[in-house]
Design a protein around this motif. Structure first.
Motif, PDB file in Angstrom:
ATOM      1  N   LEU A 175      16.482 -29.821   5.593  1.00  0.00           N
ATOM      2  CA  LEU A 175      16.166 -28.487   6.098  1.00  0.00           C
ATOM      3  C   LEU A 175      17.166 -27.462   5.573  1.00  0.00           C
ATOM      4  O   LEU A 175      18.378 -27.592   5.741  1.00  0.00           O
ATOM      5  CB  LEU A 175      16.180 -28.497   7.626  1.00  0.00           C
ATOM      6  N   GLN A 176      16.634 -26.430   4.927  1.00  0.00           N
ATOM      7  CA  GLN A 176      17.466 -25.325   4.431  1.00  0.00           C
ATOM      8  C   GLN A 176      17.372 -24.195   5.465  1.00  0.00           C
ATOM      9  O   GLN A 176      16.349 -23.527   5.578  1.00  0.00           O
ATOM     10  CB  GLN A 176      16.947 -24.866   3.056  1.00  0.00           C
ATOM     11  N   ASN A 177      18.439 -24.011   6.226  1.00  0.00           N
ATOM     12  CA  ASN A 177      18.383 -23.084   7.350  1.00  0.00           C
ATOM     13  C   ASN A 177      18.184 -21.626   6.941  1.00  0.00           C
ATOM     14  O   ASN A 177      17.556 -20.852   7.657  1.00  0.00           O
ATOM     15  CB  ASN A 177      19.666 -23.190   8.184  1.00  0.00           C
ATOM     16  N   ARG A 178      18.734 -21.242   5.798  1.00  0.00           N
ATOM     17  CA  ARG A 178      18.617 -19.841   5.390  1.00  0.00           C
ATOM     18  C   ARG A 178      18.566 -19.756   3.864  1.00  0.00           C
ATOM     19  O   ARG A 178      19.243 -20.485   3.152  1.00  0.00           O
ATOM     20  CB  ARG A 178      19.786 -19.025   5.925  1.00  0.00           C
ATOM     21  N   SER A 179      17.703 -18.852   3.370  1.00  0.00           N
ATOM     22  CA  SER A 179      17.637 -18.591   1.935  1.00  0.00           C
ATOM     23  C   SER A 179      17.268 -17.137   1.717  1.00  0.00           C
ATOM     24  O   SER A 179      16.736 -16.477   2.602  1.00  0.00           O
ATOM     25  CB  SER A 179      16.575 -19.491   1.281  1.00  0.00           C
ATOM     26  N   TRP A 180      17.592 -16.643   0.553  1.00  0.00           N
ATOM     27  CA  TRP A 180      17.170 -15.287   0.191  1.00  0.00           C
ATOM     28  C   TRP A 180      16.954 -15.227  -1.310  1.00  0.00           C
ATOM     29  O   TRP A 180      17.511 -16.012  -2.072  1.00  0.00           O
ATOM     30  CB  TRP A 180      18.184 -14.250   0.654  1.00  0.00           C
ATOM     31  N   GLU A 181      16.076 -14.338  -1.708  1.00  0.00           N
ATOM     32  CA  GLU A 181      15.755 -14.222  -3.134  1.00  0.00           C
ATOM     33  C   GLU A 181      15.209 -12.828  -3.441  1.00  0.00           C
ATOM     34  O   GLU A 181      14.587 -12.182  -2.596  1.00  0.00           O
ATOM     35  CB  GLU A 181      14.719 -15.270  -3.539  1.00  0.00           C
ATOM     36  N   TRP A 182      15.476 -12.397  -4.668  1.00  0.00           N
ATOM     37  CA  TRP A 182      14.824 -11.206  -5.199  1.00  0.00           C
ATOM     38  C   TRP A 182      13.530 -11.670  -5.868  1.00  0.00           C
ATOM     39  O   TRP A 182      13.541 -12.460  -6.809  1.00  0.00           O
ATOM     40  CB  TRP A 182      15.707 -10.499  -6.225  1.00  0.00           C
ATOM     41  N   VAL A 183      12.392 -11.205  -5.360  1.00  0.00           N
ATOM     42  CA  VAL A 183      11.095 -11.561  -5.947  1.00  0.00           C
ATOM     43  C   VAL A 183      10.960 -10.903  -7.314  1.00  0.00           C
ATOM     44  O   VAL A 183      10.531 -11.509  -8.289  1.00  0.00           O
ATOM     45  CB  VAL A 183       9.942 -11.130  -5.018  1.00  0.00           C
ATOM     46  N   ASP A 184      11.330  -9.628  -7.387  1.00  0.00           N
ATOM     47  CA  ASP A 184      11.379  -8.889  -8.659  1.00  0.00           C
ATOM     48  C   ASP A 184      12.437  -7.814  -8.463  1.00  0.00           C
ATOM     49  O   ASP A 184      13.298  -7.944  -7.589  1.00  0.00           O
ATOM     50  CB  ASP A 184       9.995  -8.322  -9.028  1.00  0.00           C
ATOM     51  N   ASN A 185      12.372  -6.763  -9.209  1.00  0.00           N
ATOM     52  CA  ASN A 185      13.426  -5.742  -9.077  1.00  0.00           C
ATOM     53  C   ASN A 185      13.155  -4.774  -7.919  1.00  0.00           C
ATOM     54  O   ASN A 185      13.860  -3.789  -7.760  1.00  0.00           O
ATOM     55  CB  ASN A 185      13.603  -4.975 -10.383  1.00  0.00           C
ATOM     56  N   ARG A 186      12.124  -5.078  -7.099  1.00  0.00           N
ATOM     57  CA  ARG A 186      11.817  -4.208  -5.959  1.00  0.00           C
ATOM     58  C   ARG A 186      11.860  -4.934  -4.617  1.00  0.00           C
ATOM     59  O   ARG A 186      12.343  -4.403  -3.633  1.00  0.00           O
ATOM     60  CB  ARG A 186      10.423  -3.581  -6.125  1.00  0.00           C
ATOM     61  N   PHE A 187      11.296  -6.164  -4.593  1.00  0.00           N
ATOM     62  CA  PHE A 187      11.133  -6.886  -3.325  1.00  0.00           C
ATOM     63  C   PHE A 187      12.214  -7.950  -3.141  1.00  0.00           C
ATOM     64  O   PHE A 187      12.565  -8.681  -4.068  1.00  0.00           O
ATOM     65  CB  PHE A 187       9.749  -7.550  -3.258  1.00  0.00           C
ATOM     66  N   PHE A 188      12.659  -8.017  -1.907  1.00  0.00           N
ATOM     67  CA  PHE A 188      13.697  -8.965  -1.518  1.00  0.00           C
ATOM     68  C   PHE A 188      13.175  -9.746  -0.309  1.00  0.00           C
ATOM     69  O   PHE A 188      12.614  -9.169   0.624  1.00  0.00           O
ATOM     70  CB  PHE A 188      14.970  -8.190  -1.157  1.00  0.00           C
ATOM     71  N   VAL A 189      13.345 -11.098  -0.305  1.00  0.00           N
ATOM     72  CA  VAL A 189      12.855 -11.936   0.797  1.00  0.00           C
ATOM     73  C   VAL A 189      14.000 -12.770   1.353  1.00  0.00           C
ATOM     74  O   VAL A 189      14.740 -13.415   0.607  1.00  0.00           O
ATOM     75  CB  VAL A 189      11.723 -12.878   0.329  1.00  0.00           C
ATOM     76  N   CYS A 190      14.105 -12.754   2.676  1.00  0.00           N
ATOM     77  CA  CYS A 190      15.075 -13.604   3.369  1.00  0.00           C
ATOM     78  C   CYS A 190      14.321 -14.492   4.345  1.00  0.00           C
ATOM     79  O   CYS A 190      13.439 -14.021   5.078  1.00  0.00           O
ATOM     80  CB  CYS A 190      16.080 -12.745   4.127  1.00  0.00           C
ATOM     81  N   ARG A 191      14.641 -15.801   4.325  1.00  0.00           N
ATOM     82  CA  ARG A 191      13.972 -16.743   5.231  1.00  0.00           C
ATOM     83  C   ARG A 191      15.012 -17.497   6.053  1.00  0.00           C
ATOM     84  O   ARG A 191      16.046 -17.915   5.531  1.00  0.00           O
ATOM     85  CB  ARG A 191      13.112 -17.739   4.444  1.00  0.00           C
ATOM     86  N   GLU A 192      14.693 -17.655   7.331  1.00  0.00           N
ATOM     87  CA  GLU A 192      15.505 -18.469   8.225  1.00  0.00           C
ATOM     88  C   GLU A 192      14.592 -19.525   8.854  1.00  0.00           C
ATOM     89  O   GLU A 192      13.430 -19.232   9.179  1.00  0.00           O
ATOM     90  CB  GLU A 192      16.131 -17.596   9.314  1.00  0.00           C
ATOM     91  N   ARG A 193      15.115 -20.742   9.012  1.00  0.00           N
ATOM     92  CA  ARG A 193      14.270 -21.822   9.519  1.00  0.00           C
ATOM     93  C   ARG A 193      14.997 -22.618  10.602  1.00  0.00           C
ATOM     94  O   ARG A 193      16.223 -22.760  10.580  1.00  0.00           O
ATOM     95  CB  ARG A 193      13.889 -22.782   8.381  1.00  0.00           C
ATOM     96  N   SER A 194      14.156 -23.168  11.513  1.00  0.00           N
ATOM     97  CA  SER A 194      14.706 -24.064  12.535  1.00  0.00           C
ATOM     98  C   SER A 194      13.585 -24.994  12.988  1.00  0.00           C
ATOM     99  O   SER A 194      12.402 -24.689  12.808  1.00  0.00           O
ATOM    100  CB  SER A 194      15.242 -23.283  13.730  1.00  0.00           C
ATOM    101  N   LEU A 195      13.953 -26.113  13.574  1.00  0.00           N
ATOM    102  CA  LEU A 195      12.954 -27.017  14.134  1.00  0.00           C
ATOM    103  C   LEU A 195      12.570 -26.552  15.531  1.00  0.00           C
ATOM    104  O   LEU A 195      13.377 -25.953  16.250  1.00  0.00           O
ATOM    105  CB  LEU A 195      13.500 -28.445  14.208  1.00  0.00           C
ATOM    106  N   SER A 196      11.328 -26.816  15.910  1.00  0.00           N
ATOM    107  CA  SER A 196      10.880 -26.478  17.258  1.00  0.00           C
ATOM    108  C   SER A 196      11.615 -27.359  18.268  1.00  0.00           C
ATOM    109  O   SER A 196      12.266 -28.340  17.912  1.00  0.00           O
ATOM    110  CB  SER A 196       9.366 -26.693  17.380  1.00  0.00           C
ATOM    111  N   THR A 197      11.487 -27.003  19.527  1.00  0.00           N
ATOM    112  CA  THR A 197      12.190 -27.740  20.584  1.00  0.00           C
ATOM    113  C   THR A 197      11.826 -29.227  20.575  1.00  0.00           C
ATOM    114  O   THR A 197      12.691 -30.087  20.774  1.00  0.00           O
ATOM    115  CB  THR A 197      11.855 -27.136  21.956  1.00  0.00           C
TER     116      THR A 197
END
Length: 661
Positions: free
Chosen positions: A185-207
Motif C-alpha cells: 500500500l502506497q499511502n500517498r503519491s503525487w504527480e504532474w499529469v502535464d504542465n497544467r494538472f497536478f494530482v495528489c492521492r492518499e490511501r488507507s484501508l477501510s476499518t
C-alpha cells in the motif's frame, strides 16, 4: 494534450482540507459522479494509452478463446477502448455498457468516427438491459469490479452476467490484486499529469480491511483545486474471487498471469499496477421463453437420458462434452424461426410424457441415437414407441434401424443389389476361424453396433495370431454369443457421404468428405474408430475431415449406390453412408447410418459446412424434410380415402340398379 478551452467541468473548485477518516467521506454511489472529463486526465496515462489497450485485448482474446463471430459484452466499458479495439480487429458483435453518461457518449462518438457500429448503452451492471442467453463472453476490465458497498451487490453483478451469457459462455474479470495491494500500500503519491494538472492521492484501508479508500485531489496550476473526491474498491484475493464466482453459478474458474502495466509518465499506477485476470465458465441450461404463435410448429426433441449410465461413453456416463454438445444443439434450434421445441430425455417417464405431449406437438425430432435407456440395441424402440402412439417423428422407421444395426445383413443386401463391399466373413458363436478367404491386413469388429464401438487400433490385424487375439477380446467384451465381422482392411481413402431429404420428394446430397490421417503416426492403422470419436488424449483425436478429391466415375458409383440403398432400406429424412477405396481406388461400402450423429462437430455437420450450410440450417433441413414427408403422407391418405369412398358409392349405385331402385 489538446487545449480544454471552453470545456465546462461541472466540479466546484474546493477542498475538504485535512481529513483523518477517509471512509466517512465515501458516498455509497461515488461511482455515479467520478467518471467525468477529469477521470480521463488523471488516469489517462493508462486508460488513454492505445498500446496498453492492445496488450490487454491480446490477453482477453487468448484467455477466452473468443472468435470474431462471437457476441461480446464489454461491461463497465468506460470510453469503450476495449470494445473499439476488438471491433477494429474484426469482432463483429461487440456491445458496451457503462454507468457514466459522459464516457458512453465519448465511446459512441469514437465508434461513429471509425464506422465500427458498436452499440453502447448507459446502464447499471446489477440490472443489465439484455435478454437471457445473449452473449458468448462478458468482459469486466480495467479494475471495474468491486465498486459497490457490499459484497452482495458484487454478487448481483456476477449473477446478471451469468444470466446474459449463453450456456458455455465465459466471463473475464480484470481486478486489483487485493493481497498484493494490502502488502504494498502506497499511502500517498503525487504527480504532474502535464504542465497544467497536478494530482495528489492518499490511501488507507477501510476499518474492516476489505476495501481500499482513496482520496484524490486534482489541481490546475491556474484554476486551483478542480476536485477533492473519495472512492473505494473492494479488495479480493484469488480465493475470495473463486468463492464469489462459484456462489454466483460459474464453473471452471481459472486464474491467468497477473497483469502489470507501466505509465509513460512514470507515475503512480495505484490499483491499475498489479491486477488479477480470472475467467470462469457457465454450464447452465438454455432458458426458453414460451412464445404464443399459432403459426409455429411445436416439436418434442427426444434424446438420450443423461441421468442413466451409457456404456458407449468412455466413463460410462454423460460428461461435460456431452452436455456441451446438447447445449450447442439447443442453441442452434432456438434460432430457427418456424418451430418451438420441448426437450424430453427422462426415459423412466418417456411413455407417459409423450402421451401427455401428443395433443400439444406436431411431431417428434428423434435424436435418441443412444437408444432407449441408453442401450444401443434398443435404438429402434423409440420410433417403435412413437408409431404405437401414432406420433409422427423424424428419421427412419424401426425396421430400417434394425437392418442397419446388422453390418453383415447390410453387406448381403448391398451385394444382392450389385453394390461393391469388402471381402469378409461373419464369425458366429459356433464357428472357428482357421483361415481367411482373403489376404491380410484384416479388420475385426462387432457385427452389431454403431459409433465405432469396439473398433480400435488393435482391430486392424496383420497375422492369424493377432486376429485370434482380437477376436477373443471382442467376444469377451460383447459376449461369446454375438457374431463378429472380419473384413479385408481397405487401404485407400476413408470416405463418407450424407443425404438430407427424401427420395419421394426433395433431397440434398452433401459433399463427400474423407478422413485426413496426415497427423497420425505411421505405425498406427488409418481408421476412424472409437479413439477418434471418444478419446481426446489419443493420437486419433487429431484426425480431421476434408473435401474428398475423387474422379467422376468413383463419385458417381458412391452417389448412385447410396441412393439405391436409401430407397431399398426405406430411409427417411437423413442418412450417412460410409465408404472406403481399396488399393486400386475402387469404392466399397462399409456401413449405412440411418440415425447418424447429429452433433455440431460430427461428420454430417462437417459435410454441411463444406456445402455452405450452417449447423442450424442443417437441422432445419432435416425438420423440413420430415414435415414435407408427413404432409405428403396425409395427402396420399386423403386421396386413398377419396378413392375408397368413390368405389363404395359406385358399388352401391350398381346394387341399387340391379334391384331396380
Amino acid at each position: 494534450m489538446k487545449s480544454r478551452k471552453g470545456s465546462k467541468l461541472k466540479v466546484k473548485p474546493k477542498s475538504f482540507g485535512p481529513v483523518e477518516d477517509f471512509e466517512s467521506f465515501v458516498k455509497p454511489d461515488w461511482w455515479k459522479d467520478l467518471f467525468n472529463p477529469l477521470y480521463l486526465i488523471s488516469d489517462g496515462d493508462v486508460v488513454e494509452d492505445s498500446e496498453i489497450t492492445k496488450s490487454e485485448v491480446d490477453l482477453v482474446v487468448k484467455a477466452l478463446g473468443i472468435k470474431p463471430e462471437d457476441k461480446v459484452l464489454d461491461l463497465c466499458c468506460g470510453q469503450g477502448r476495449h470494445s473499439i479495439e476488438l471491433a477494429s480487429r474484426g469482432f463483429l458483435n461487440v456491445e458496451g455498457l457503462d454507468r457514466s453518461r459522459y464516457l458512453i457518449q465519448k465511446a459512441r462518438k469514437e465508434s461513429e468516427k471509425r464506422a465500427l457500429g458498436i452499440k453502447f448503452r448507459e446502464g447499471d451492471a446489477r440490472k443489465l438491459p439484455y435478454k437471457t442467453d445473449t452473449f458468448d463472453a462478458v468482459l469486466i476490465l480495467g479494475n471495474s469490479f468491486g465498486y459497490f458497498e457490499s459484497e452482495d451487490e458484487d454478487l448481483k453483478v456476477l449473477k446478471e452476467v451469468l444470466r446474459v451469457l449463453k450456456p458455455w459462455g465465459k466471463v473475464l474479470l480484470d481486478v486489483v490484486g487485493g493481497e498484493y495491494l494490502k502488502s504494498n500500500l502506497q499511502n500517498r503519491s503525487w504527480e504532474w499529469v502535464d504542465n497544467r494538472f497536478f494530482v495528489c492521492r492518499e490511501r488507507s484501508l477501510s476499518t474492516d480491511g476489505k476495501r481500499i479508500i482513496t482520496r484524490e485531489i486534482i489541481a490546475h496550476k491556474e484554476k486551483g483545486i478542480m476536485a477533492d473526491q473519495f472512492y473505494s474498491v473492494r479488495l479480493y484475493s484469488k480465493e475470495k474471487l473463486q468463492e464469489l464466482l462459484k456462489k454466483s453459478g460459474f464453473d471452471d474458474v481459472e486464474f491467468h498471469s497477473t497483469l502489470s502495466v507501466s505509465s509513460k509518465r512514470n507515475q503512480d499506477l495505484g490499483m491499475m499496477g498489479h491486477r488479477i485476470i480470472v475467467t470462469a465458465l457457465t454450464k447452465k441450461q438454455w432458458t426458453f421463453t414460451k412464445v404464443k404463435d399459432a403459426s409455429l410448429k411445436t416439436v418434442a426433441v427426444v434424446m438420450g437420458d443423461p441421468n442413466k449410465p451409457d456404456n458407449m461413453k468412455p466413463n460410462g456416463i454423460f460428461d461435460e462434452d456431452d452436455f456441451y454438445t446438447i447445449d450447442e444443439l439447443k442453441k442452434a434450434l432456438n434460432e430457427l424461426k418456424n418451430y418451438r421445441f420441448i426437450y424430453v430425455n427422462n426415459h423412466d417417464t418417456l411413455i407417459s410424457d409423450l402421451i401427455k405431449l401428443k395433443p400439444k406437438i406436431d411431431f417428434v425430432f428423434n435424436l435418441c441415437d443412444e437408444g432407449f435407456n441408453n442401450e444401443p440395441t434398443k435404438e429402434l424402440y423409440i420410433p417403435a414407441l412413437l408409431e404405437m402412439l401414432n406420433i409422427p417423428y423424424t428419421g427412419s422407421n424401426p425396421q430400417c434401424l434394425a437392418y442397419c444395426y446388422d453390418k453383415s445383413l447390410i453387406r448381403g443386401v448391398a451385394k444382392e443389389m450389385g453394390i461393391p463391399v469388402p471381402k469378409g466373413i461373419l464369425v458366429t458363436p459356433d464357428k472357428t476361424v482357421l483361415e481367411l478367404p482373403f489376404n491380410f491386413p484384416a479388420i475385426v469388429k462387432p457385427n452389431f453396433g454403431d459409433s465405432s464401438f469396439g473398433i480400435t487400433k488393435k482391430s486392424v490385424v496383420y497375422t492369424m495370431d493377432e486376429l485370434i487375439e482380437v477376436l477373443s477380446e471382442i467376444k469377451e467384451q460383447f459376449g461369446h454369443d454375438k457374431p463378429v465381422l472380419i473384413e479385408e482392411f481397405l487401404t485407400g481413402s476413408d470416405l463418407t457421404i450424407g443425404i438430407i431429404g427424401n427420395i419421394s420428394g426433395n433431397y440434398k446430397i452433401l459433399p463427400i468428405i474423407e478422413e485426413d490421417y496426415s497427423k497420425l503416426p505411421d505405425d498406427l492403422p488409418k481408421i476412424c474408430g472409437y479413439e477418434a470419436k471418444w478419446l481426446p488424449g489419443s493420437p486419433y483425436w487429431n484426425n480431421t475431415s476434408r473435401l474428398a478429391q475423387l474422379d467422376e466415375e468413383t463419385e458417381r458409383i458412391i452417389v448412385e449406390s447410396s441412393l439405391k440403398l436409401w430407397e431399398r432400406l426405406n430411409v427417411n429424412d437423413y442418412c450417412r453412408f460410409d465408404w472406403r477405396l481399396d488399393s486400386e481406388s475402387k469404392p466399397k461400402l462399409l456401413e449405412v447410418n440411418p440415425n447418424p450423429g447429429w452433433c455440431w462437430d460430427g461428420h454430417l455437420a462437417k459435410m454441411a459446412k463444406i456445402a455452405g450450410i450452417s449447423y442450424g440450417e442443417m437441422l432445419n433441413m432435416i425438420l423440413e424434410a420430415a414435415a414435407e414427408r408427413f404432409e405428403s403422407s396425409k395427402t396420399r391418405e386423403i386421396k386413398n380415402d377419396t378413392h375408397l369412398t368413390q368405389a363404395i358409392n359406385v358399388r352401391l349405385t350398381n346394387i341399387n340398379l340391379a334391384y331396380g331402385r
